[in-house]
Write an enzyme that holds these catalytic residues in place. Structure first.
Site, PDB file in Angstrom:
ATOM      1  N   GLY A  36       0.818  -1.211   0.000  1.00  0.00           N
ATOM      2  CA  GLY A  36       0.000   0.000   0.000  1.00  0.00           C
ATOM      3  C   GLY A  36       0.849   1.257   0.000  1.00  0.00           C
ATOM      4  N   ALA A  74      -3.615  -8.717   2.677  1.00  0.00           N
ATOM      5  CA  ALA A  74      -3.230 -10.078   2.289  1.00  0.00           C
ATOM      6  C   ALA A  74      -2.124 -10.032   1.246  1.00  0.00           C
ATOM      7  CB  ALA A  74      -4.430 -10.828   1.697  1.00  0.00           C
ATOM      8  N   TYR A 140      -2.269 -19.348  -2.656  1.00  0.00           N
ATOM      9  CA  TYR A 140      -3.055 -18.130  -2.451  1.00  0.00           C
ATOM     10  C   TYR A 140      -4.539 -18.466  -2.299  1.00  0.00           C
ATOM     11  CZ  TYR A 140      -5.628 -13.910  -3.736  1.00  0.00           C
ATOM     12  OH  TYR A 140      -6.521 -12.867  -3.774  1.00  0.00           O
ATOM     13  N   PHE A 168     -13.462 -11.257  -9.129  1.00  0.00           N
ATOM     14  CA  PHE A 168     -12.932 -11.647 -10.423  1.00  0.00           C
ATOM     15  C   PHE A 168     -12.396 -10.375 -11.067  1.00  0.00           C
ATOM     16  CE2 PHE A 168     -15.817 -15.018  -9.472  1.00  0.00           C
ATOM     17  CZ  PHE A 168     -15.342 -16.135 -10.122  1.00  0.00           C
TER      18      PHE A 168
END
Length: 181
Positions: A36, A74, A140, A168
Site C-alpha cells: 500500500g 493479504a 493463495y 474476479f
C-alpha cells in the site's frame, strides 16, 4: 458507522476507504505499507502495523472501537504463492486469526472479508456461481479458502458475522485519477 480497514492503503482498500468516507462513515486504516501507499489514505487516520504481530492489531482495538472491519490485508499473487507458501499461509491465515481474536476480545461483531475467485480454482462451468465447487489450485486460493472456513467457525462460536467477497479481476480508479490503477 466506524470501520477499520485492514490493507486500506492498497488498491481496493483505498478506494473502499474513499467511498466510505464520501458517504459519511468514519474510517481508520491499518496497513503495513508493504504493498500500500501512505498517500492513498488521504486524511484518514493511518496506523502502520502488521497483522502477523498480535500486539499491533490488539493495540488498535485497545485504543479504538469499531462497528465493523473490512479485511483487505493479504498477500495476493497466485504464482508467487507457489514459490513462497509459508509467507502466504502465515500472512493470510495467521494475520487473519490475529485480527479475529482482537475483534472477539473487543466485541466487534462484523467483518467483510476480501476473498478471491481463486478459491474456485479452474471452474468446470461458466459462469461461476457461489454453488460452484471450491477447489483452489494455488496456495493463495487455499489460504483465502482456509480463512473463509475460519470465519464460519468464528461466526458459529463467537457470533462474529461475516461476508465474503470473491472478486474476479477487480479494477478501476477514481475519475480524477487520484486513486486506483
Amino acid at each position: 458507522m466506524k470501520v477499520l480497514i485492514t490493507g486500506g492503503a492498497g488498491y481496493i482498500g483505498s478506494i473502499t476507504n474513499w467511498l466510505l468516507r464520501k458517504n459519511g462513515h468514519e474510517t481508520v486504516v491499518f496497513d503495513n505499507l508493504s504493498c500500500g501507499h501512505k498517500e492513498a489514505t488521504g486524511d484518514t487516520t493511518l496506523i502502520v502495523g502488521d497483522l502477523r504481530n498480535k500486539k499491533d492489531i490488539a493495540q488498535v482495538f485497545s485504543n479504538e472501537s469499531f462497528d465493523a472491519v473490512i479485511h483487505f490485508a493479504a498477500l495476493a499473487l497466485a504464482g508467487e504463492s507457489m514459490e513462497s507458501p509459508f509467507e502466504y499461509f502465515h500472512n493470510n491465515i495467521d494475520g487473519g486469526l490475529n485480527l479475529l481474536e482482537a475483534m472477539r476480545v473487543h466485541g466487534c461483531k462484523t467483518i467483510i472479508f476480501s476473498s478471491t475467485c481463486a478459491v474456485y480454482g479452474f471452474p468446470k462451468q461458466i459462469p461461476v456461481s457461489e454453488e460452484s465447487p471450491i477447489e483452489p489450485t494455488s496456495v493463495y486460493g487455499a489460504s483465502k479458502r482456509n480463512f473463509e472456513e475460519i470465519l464460519d467457525w468464528y461466526e458459529k462460536i463467537y457470533g462474529i458475522k461475516n461476508a465474503k467477497l470473491r472478486y474476479f479481476n477487480a479494477c478501476g480508479a477514481l475519475p480524477d485519477g487520484s486513486l486506483g490503477e
